[in-house]
Design a protein around this motif. Structure first.
Motif, mmCIF file in Angstrom:
data_model
loop_
_atom_site.group_PDB
_atom_site.id
_atom_site.type_symbol
_atom_site.label_atom_id
_atom_site.label_comp_id
_atom_site.label_asym_id
_atom_site.label_seq_id
_atom_site.Cartn_x
_atom_site.Cartn_y
_atom_site.Cartn_z
ATOM 1 N N ASN A 98 -6.193 18.446 -55.500
ATOM 2 C CA ASN A 98 -4.985 19.247 -55.739
ATOM 3 C C ASN A 98 -5.215 20.216 -56.899
ATOM 4 O OD1 ASN A 98 -2.280 20.113 -55.393
ATOM 5 N ND2 ASN A 98 -1.644 18.820 -57.110
ATOM 6 N N SER A 166 0.935 19.597 -54.664
ATOM 7 C CA SER A 166 1.258 18.372 -55.399
ATOM 8 C C SER A 166 2.038 17.396 -54.522
ATOM 9 C CB SER A 166 2.066 18.702 -56.651
ATOM 10 O OG SER A 166 1.328 19.578 -57.482
ATOM 11 N N ASP A 258 2.584 15.207 -59.801
ATOM 12 C CA ASP A 258 1.259 14.777 -59.332
ATOM 13 C C ASP A 258 0.824 13.575 -60.156
ATOM 14 O OD1 ASP A 258 -1.322 14.354 -58.545
ATOM 15 O OD2 ASP A 258 -2.028 16.399 -58.877
ATOM 16 N N CYS A 260 -1.619 11.771 -59.764
ATOM 17 C CA CYS A 260 -3.082 11.696 -59.887
ATOM 18 C C CYS A 260 -3.658 12.868 -60.677
ATOM 19 C CB CYS A 260 -3.731 11.616 -58.511
ATOM 20 S SG CYS A 260 -3.456 10.017 -57.705
ATOM 21 N N TYR A 261 -2.799 13.585 -61.390
ATOM 22 C CA TYR A 261 -3.237 14.738 -62.191
ATOM 23 C C TYR A 261 -4.359 14.323 -63.141
ATOM 24 C CZ TYR A 261 -2.844 18.536 -65.649
ATOM 25 O OH TYR A 261 -3.089 19.577 -66.519
ATOM 26 N N ASP A 266 -7.285 12.077 -57.536
ATOM 27 C CA ASP A 266 -6.935 13.409 -57.020
ATOM 28 C C ASP A 266 -7.906 13.765 -55.899
ATOM 29 O OD1 ASP A 266 -5.947 15.901 -56.538
ATOM 30 O OD2 ASP A 266 -6.605 16.799 -58.424
ATOM 31 N N ASN A 270 -4.243 13.038 -51.895
ATOM 32 C CA ASN A 270 -3.282 13.408 -52.942
ATOM 33 C C ASN A 270 -2.629 14.768 -52.672
ATOM 34 O OD1 ASN A 270 -2.041 12.872 -55.555
ATOM 35 N ND2 ASN A 270 -3.357 14.476 -56.398
#
Length: 473
Positions: A98, A166, A258, A260-261, A266, A270
């Protein structure tokens, strides 16, 4: 050509390639790692095959070589460049699908669609994939820093796409006009138009958007720092989605846009497909709309470098005892800040209320009433749309009031005020601004532009200036 519908499957195929590249290179596509160069070569290879002129621009940061991929589509006006960019690198912790495989893949698919359609834009199109954004916008900063001033001036707009899929998505558009009134203020002149173009797509599909601030967190930063207008979209990072935002867009309130930022998770799992699809189409809408727009034709303009027949006090009704309008090279005055500006917008001359500075700031300003000046006749075409633009300023001291003003009227079969700025009981320093107005109501007429300014509230210090008047169709 109408903006295309970008197939989601094509964008996701690029994300799968970025994931495979990361998997084969230690789980990351970060600056200085082999996964980054492999990503750059993947993008460059597709663009080369599609007929772009590409450059792998190298730079060094933290002892490692980074790369920007720059791709120019042949044709278009080389003095009117639209750039579209996204950062290609991930953080070291994960594959960055992402952040920002999504933006990179979405602009890549728009670029490839330009080639498939053999698009012939009026603007010159340049796409960019930036390196080392995650280490402080290093690639885009290197690019901007190394552009000669003349090349910078040719870039009339930059669109940036950083995180557009996202999982708990919001729909944010860079706030070019500062209409949201938060943070850093508006972008450079022209940013508002980019924002409106992007917003128009989301409006058309019934998706509400909200502004996101030019806070310097992505690759538009180096561009706006040198005055290049910018815009773009963003679907949210580590920020928490509010209950109001969840009501607006769906998703989960109280959770990050998000989760998993900047993390190992990510991955291709995601991604919010709906958000990615909408943003990919918004990118194509912006590229096609902006790049293929036919530039307006100048019907009439005056930069005041030569005499073109302006007449002071055209109706014999002026009451000012000093500060009559004149064309010339203005001298600067100050009184609690700049009042008469000694600099013009272009060239040497402007229209100004009493060109000379005199012995004090109040020596040659407007005093005692109204000062006016009118253009020679201007014949307007019968077909529009017709638009007037001009640069202007009004300056006054704190003893001014709303009785003082700067005003622009158009005199045809009727007389219409197209712009007015009133004074106020606060100090207002001289600063060039731009005013625009539609002249469609005057199509087919012969008109004159009538400009006046007034010191009507007593002995207040009032100065005004005008430069670069243009009427376009």
């Amino acid at each position: 050509a109408a903006p295309p519908d970008i197939p989601l499957a094509n964008v996701k195929a690029h994300l799968a390639q970025f994931q495979s590249i990361a998997n084969a290179n230690g789980g990351t596509r970060a600056h200085g790692r082999p996964g980054y160069l492999a990503s750059a070569n993947y993008v460059k290879g597709l663009l080369d095959a599609a007929g772009y002129t590409t450059t792998l621009q190298s730079f060094t940061y933290n002892g490692a070589t980074g790369y920007n991929v720059i791709a120019d589509w042949p044709g278009g006006n080389p003095d009117d460049i639209l750039m579209v960019g996204a950062h290609l690198d991930s953080v070291t912790a994960g594959p960055g699908i992402n952040d920002n495989g999504s933006g990179s893949a979405a602009i890549l698919e728009s670029a490839l669609e330009v080639s498939r359609q053999a698009l012939q834009p009026t603007k010159h199109l340049r796409f960019a994939w930036w390196g080392a954004e995650e280490l402080g916008l290093r690639g885009s900063q290197f690019y901007v820093n190394n552009l000669p001033a003349a090349e910078r001036a040719r870039i009339k707009g930059y669109l940036n796409f950083d995180m557009v899929g996202s999982p708990n998505a919001g729909y944010f558009v860079y706030d070019g006009d500062n209409s949201d009134g938060t943070g850093a203020g508006p972008g450079p002149a022209g940013s508002a138009a980019l924002e409106q173009t992007i917003q128009s797509y989301f409006t058309a599909i019934g998706v509400p958007t909200r502004g996101t601030d030019f806070d310097g967190r992505s690759d538009y930063g180096p561009f706006i720092a040198v005055g290049i207008p910018a815009g773009g979209t963003f679907t949210g990072a580590e920020g928490i989605k509010s209950s109001a935002q969840a009501a607006l867009w769906g998703g989960t309130a109280g959770q990050a846009f998000d989760v998993c930022y900047h993390r190992a998770c990510d991955t291709t799992a995601n991604i919010n497909d709906t958000a990615l699809d909408r943003n990919a189409d918004a990118i194509a809408h912006a590229v096609w709309t902006i790049a293929t727009a036919v530039p307006p034709v100048v019907v009439w303009q005056d930069t005041f470098e030569t005499a073109t027949g302006w007449t002071t006090n055209p109706n014999g009704t002026d009451t000012a005892t000093s500060g009559q309008w004149e064309r010339g090279d203005p001298e600067a005055t100050t009184s609690s800040g700049a009042k008469q500006l000694g600099t013009t917008v272009s060239g040497t001359n402007d229209l100004v209320t009493g060109r000379l500075a005199g012995s004090s700031a109040g020596a040659n300003d407007i005093d005692g009433g109204i000062a006016s000046i009118q253009s020679a006749p201007i014949t307007l075409p019968s077909a529009g749309p017709l638009n007037l633009s001009l640069s202007w300023y009004l300056a006054h001291g704190s003893n001014s009031s709303s009785a003082d003003y700067f005003r622009v009227r158009v005199v045809g079969t009727t007389t219409t005020t197209v712009f007015q700025q009133a004074g106020a009981a606060t100090n207002r320093n001289g600063s060039w601004a731009t005013a625009t107005a539609s002249l469609n109501a005057f199509a087919g007429q012969t008109v004159r532009i009538l400009i006046d300014a007034a010191d009507a509230s007593g002995a207040s210090l009032v100065e005004a200036g005008v430069d670069d008047i243009t009427i376009t169709r």
